[in-house]
Design a protein around this motif. Structure first.
Motif, mmCIF file in Angstrom:
data_model
loop_
_atom_site.group_PDB
_atom_site.id
_atom_site.type_symbol
_atom_site.label_atom_id
_atom_site.label_comp_id
_atom_site.label_asym_id
_atom_site.label_seq_id
_atom_site.Cartn_x
_atom_site.Cartn_y
_atom_site.Cartn_z
ATOM 1 N N GLU A 29 0.799 -1.255 0.047
ATOM 2 C CA GLU A 29 0.038 0.060 0.157
ATOM 3 C C GLU A 29 0.705 1.317 0.098
ATOM 4 O O GLU A 29 1.895 1.466 0.851
ATOM 5 C CB GLU A 29 -0.952 0.104 1.127
ATOM 6 C CG GLU A 29 -1.888 -1.245 1.315
ATOM 7 C CD GLU A 29 -2.850 -0.871 0.375
ATOM 8 O OE1 GLU A 29 -3.094 -0.049 -0.271
ATOM 9 O OE2 GLU A 29 -3.436 -2.120 -0.043
ATOM 10 N N GLN A 31 1.064 4.812 1.120
ATOM 11 C CA GLN A 31 0.383 5.420 2.381
ATOM 12 C C GLN A 31 0.041 6.979 1.918
ATOM 13 O O GLN A 31 0.489 7.711 1.452
ATOM 14 C CB GLN A 31 1.301 5.558 3.353
ATOM 15 C CG GLN A 31 1.939 4.248 4.106
ATOM 16 C CD GLN A 31 3.035 4.305 5.255
ATOM 17 O OE1 GLN A 31 3.474 5.307 5.216
ATOM 18 N NE2 GLN A 31 3.036 3.647 6.047
ATOM 19 N N GLU A 62 -2.972 6.776 11.020
ATOM 20 C CA GLU A 62 -2.996 6.624 9.755
ATOM 21 C C GLU A 62 -1.607 5.652 9.519
ATOM 22 O O GLU A 62 -1.988 4.634 8.796
ATOM 23 C CB GLU A 62 -2.776 7.853 9.199
ATOM 24 C CG GLU A 62 -3.217 7.684 7.700
ATOM 25 C CD GLU A 62 -3.434 8.928 6.856
ATOM 26 O OE1 GLU A 62 -4.367 9.431 6.913
ATOM 27 O OE2 GLU A 62 -2.374 9.758 6.447
ATOM 28 N N ALA A 63 -0.674 5.830 9.722
ATOM 29 C CA ALA A 63 0.540 4.867 9.603
ATOM 30 C C ALA A 63 0.189 3.641 10.096
ATOM 31 O O ALA A 63 0.492 2.617 9.584
ATOM 32 C CB ALA A 63 1.814 5.431 10.160
ATOM 33 N N PHE A 66 -2.090 1.448 7.863
ATOM 34 C CA PHE A 66 -1.677 0.890 6.694
ATOM 35 C C PHE A 66 -0.658 -0.598 6.971
ATOM 36 O O PHE A 66 -0.887 -1.401 6.505
ATOM 37 C CB PHE A 66 -0.906 1.678 5.732
ATOM 38 C CG PHE A 66 -1.555 2.757 4.992
ATOM 39 C CD1 PHE A 66 -2.402 2.164 3.868
ATOM 40 C CD2 PHE A 66 -1.867 3.854 5.252
ATOM 41 C CE1 PHE A 66 -3.108 2.957 3.131
ATOM 42 C CE2 PHE A 66 -2.779 4.931 4.741
ATOM 43 C CZ PHE A 66 -3.166 4.566 3.658
ATOM 44 N N TYR A 104 5.716 3.741 1.306
ATOM 45 C CA TYR A 104 4.994 2.381 1.000
ATOM 46 C C TYR A 104 5.083 1.660 2.488
ATOM 47 O O TYR A 104 6.064 1.659 2.999
ATOM 48 C CB TYR A 104 5.474 1.777 0.109
ATOM 49 C CG TYR A 104 5.243 2.415 -1.410
ATOM 50 C CD1 TYR A 104 4.107 2.103 -2.292
ATOM 51 C CD2 TYR A 104 5.943 3.275 -2.006
ATOM 52 C CE1 TYR A 104 3.665 2.585 -3.350
ATOM 53 C CE2 TYR A 104 5.746 4.037 -3.035
ATOM 54 C CZ TYR A 104 4.902 3.386 -3.987
ATOM 55 O OH TYR A 104 4.683 4.056 -5.021
#
Length: 126
Positions: A29, A31, A62-63, A66, A104
């Motif tokens: 993903e 980020q 948020e980090a 992911f 990423y």
């Protein structure tokens, strides 16, 4: 035994997982800003994973999302299930989260392997 492989890509980057004889999955993903992380995680994650995300400091959530998402999706792929299937049992899998490039996050998971050996090869063609 037959080799197993799985592919994931995001925004121009791809990762491939290859396992000698056990099912494996990988997710990658980029980020980026995501709306309601708790709502998205709550739709598919186990209650334990959702509690983990809720416990993260807001500045890091948020980090963390992911990391959690790539772990979840790699496990689901390893189990041969989609994201809306019941969550795969992480106790039956080995996994490794890594950063293949700046911005990423990725995770590779493998099933039924007592002592997996994870190797990372970086190939950037010029």
């Amino acid at each position: 035994s037959t080799p197993e492989f799985n592919l994931s890509h995001s925004r121009g980057l791809a990762v491939i997982a290859v396992a000698a004889s056990h099912p494996g999955g990988v997710d990658l993903e980029f980020q980026r800003p995501v709306g309601d992380l708790l709502r998205i995680g709550g739709r598919v994650w186990s209650p334990r994973e959702l509690e983990w995300l809720e416990a993260q400091p807001p500045a890091l959530r948020e980090a963390a999302f992911f990391v959690g998402w790539t772990r979840f999706e790699a496990r689901q792929k390893t189990a041969g299930q989609g994201i809306f299937a019941p969550p795969a049992d992480p106790r039956q899998l080995s996994e490794r989260v890594f950063v293949p490039a700046e911005g990423y996050v990725a995770c590779v998971a493998v099933a039924d392997c007592v002592h997996p050996q994870f190797r990372h090869f970086d190939h950037t063609g010029a």
